[in-house]
Design an enzyme around this catalytic site. Sequence first.
Site, PDB file in Angstrom:
ATOM      1  N   TYR A   1       0.850  -1.187   0.000  1.00 41.95           N
ATOM      2  CA  TYR A   1       0.000   0.000   0.000  1.00 41.95           C
ATOM      3  C   TYR A   1       0.888   1.239   0.000  1.00 41.95           C
ATOM      4  CZ  TYR A   1      -3.596   3.362   1.444  1.00 41.95           C
ATOM      5  OH  TYR A   1      -4.452   4.436   1.505  1.00 41.95           O
TER       6      TYR A   1
ATOM      7  N   ASP B   1       9.215   2.840   0.172  1.00 43.96           N
ATOM      8  CA  ASP B   1       8.119   3.475   0.900  1.00 43.96           C
ATOM      9  C   ASP B   1       8.288   3.105   2.365  1.00 43.96           C
ATOM     10  OD1 ASP B   1       5.849   4.256   2.163  1.00 43.96           O
ATOM     11  OD2 ASP B   1       4.454   3.387   0.709  1.00 43.96           O
TER      12      ASP B   1
ATOM     13  N   LYS C   1       3.516   8.831   9.058  1.00 47.46           N
ATOM     14  CA  LYS C   1       3.306   8.208  10.368  1.00 47.46           C
ATOM     15  C   LYS C   1       4.272   8.724  11.441  1.00 47.46           C
ATOM     16  CE  LYS C   1       0.538   4.677   8.374  1.00 47.46           C
ATOM     17  NZ  LYS C   1       0.646   3.974   7.119  1.00 47.46           N
TER      18      LYS C   1
HETATM   19  C1  LIG Z   1       0.018   4.439   5.753  1.00 48.59           C
HETATM   20  C2  LIG Z   1       0.832   4.206   4.552  1.00 48.59           C
HETATM   21  C3  LIG Z   1       0.777   5.064   3.438  1.00 48.59           C
HETATM   22  C4  LIG Z   1      -0.225   6.179   3.321  1.00 48.59           C
HETATM   23  O1  LIG Z   1      -0.032   7.165   4.272  1.00 48.59           O
HETATM   24  P1  LIG Z   1      -1.274   8.157   4.620  1.00 48.59           P
HETATM   25  O2  LIG Z   1      -0.677   9.124   5.583  1.00 48.59           O
HETATM   26  O3  LIG Z   1      -2.350   7.300   5.177  1.00 48.59           O
HETATM   27  O4  LIG Z   1      -1.667   8.803   3.342  1.00 48.59           O
HETATM   28  C5  LIG Z   1       1.667   4.838   2.412  1.00 48.59           C
HETATM   29  N1  LIG Z   1       2.541   3.834   2.455  1.00 48.59           N
HETATM   30  C6  LIG Z   1       2.620   2.991   3.496  1.00 48.59           C
HETATM   31  C7  LIG Z   1       3.646   1.910   3.504  1.00 48.59           C
HETATM   32  C8  LIG Z   1       1.750   3.130   4.571  1.00 48.59           C
HETATM   33  O5  LIG Z   1       1.804   2.251   5.579  1.00 48.59           O
END
Ligand SMILES: *Cc1c(COP(=O)(O)O)cnc(C)c1O
Length: 428
Positions: A144, A239, A267
Amino acid sequence: MLYQRSSQLFAEAEKVIPGGVNSPVRAFKAVGGTPIFVKSAKGAYLYDEDGNRFIDYINSWGPMILGHAYAPVVDAVISRARLGTSFGMPTALETEIAALAVSMVPNIDKIRFVNSGTEACMSAVRLARGFTNKDKIIKFAGCYHGHSDSFLIQAGSGAITFGSPNSPGVTAGTAKDTLLAQYNDIENVADLIAANANEIAAIIVEPVAGNMGCIPPNKGFLEGLRQLCTDYGILLIFDEVMTGFRLARGGVQELYNIKADIVTFGKVIGGGLPVGAFAARAEIMNYLAPIGPVYQAGTLSGNPLAMAAGLAMLKALNEDAAVFERLAAKTAYLAAGIDKVLRANEVDFTINTVGSMISVHFDASAVVDFKTAAKGDNEIFKKFFHGMLDAGIYIAPSAYETWFITDALSYADLDFTIAAVDQVSKTF
Ligand SMILES: *Cc1c(COP(=O)(O)O)cnc(C)c1O
């Protein structure tokens, strides 16, 4: 436990907010029941509107790595707010957090702050496309990267050449530039690259996957991606929205000693305020406006309250040399305890952990990619989720989510959790 007030609040919310929630993962769609409405949180605990207390294993989906209402972060936000909440002009605070982040994370010279992980990943891909002058990207099934159009592509048998949109609203034109690969399958990636020679701008990957449960990279997988990217002039995007400042000071690049070209954050970097960021070596970052041709902007980017929270969080992590070992030790203790009681109760399961990420899958076979993650027994998971909730333990309302260990958890909390798993798994 009673959830009367939460049920009432949810009914009111549903009238004016789609599904009653501002992000779908908060709904209890996969497990049934109504979402818990939080009133407050402190340390390892959440308190809901009905007066129930829960040990929290979600921690805002990652940011609260040092526990809720962590005093240095709260104090920083309060004192900053008194000075004004947004200017749309540069502040010294932005340089301070940027310099600290660049000093903590390997292989980055410059960083730009945005407002979410989605924005960070979306901008990283645009930058990679601008820098390489190529259009396509490779992403992995089950990874994701936020909800921007290019990433909402799921597996399908025909996906080896063209992805297919998995959300209405994503155009076929956008979907065709996202190629889908299988996690931990380097041959699959090599084949995709061979079939799309000279068209791929970037490979984006969760270097430790966390959005299909926790899945560690197999030995050689990240090294293989690095080599392929170097060989074919493709940028490797890690990511690290989930893993950054969580698995090590320098994230997965440091943990496994692999060099990414662009890294994204979210995060933890915001300490619980809306922050994302992307970073790379200067040569790549200088492609961004105002000094380069790739446009990227944000009215509230680098917002002083968000930067104050993030800075307090990063400082705390940077100055506590033992924090990541302490988190990993708590995770290992919890994993060993859960392993023991599930075995004793003859449950089929697999536990994956990396650092302070842990997931319990209700299937006995190894979980290495999206297909194997999808084999978990959702009926068992539903029973597990509600049993744990009633025992005062909040895990994510989905079998595909990682649990996040926070430093605020005591060993007594972990023992309490293990005992609850024992009791609940006897009812399967
Ligand atoms: C949570 C998450 C996102 C998206 O971040 P948001 O602040 O919810 O837009 C992207 N990549 C990873 C790996 C994530 O865990």
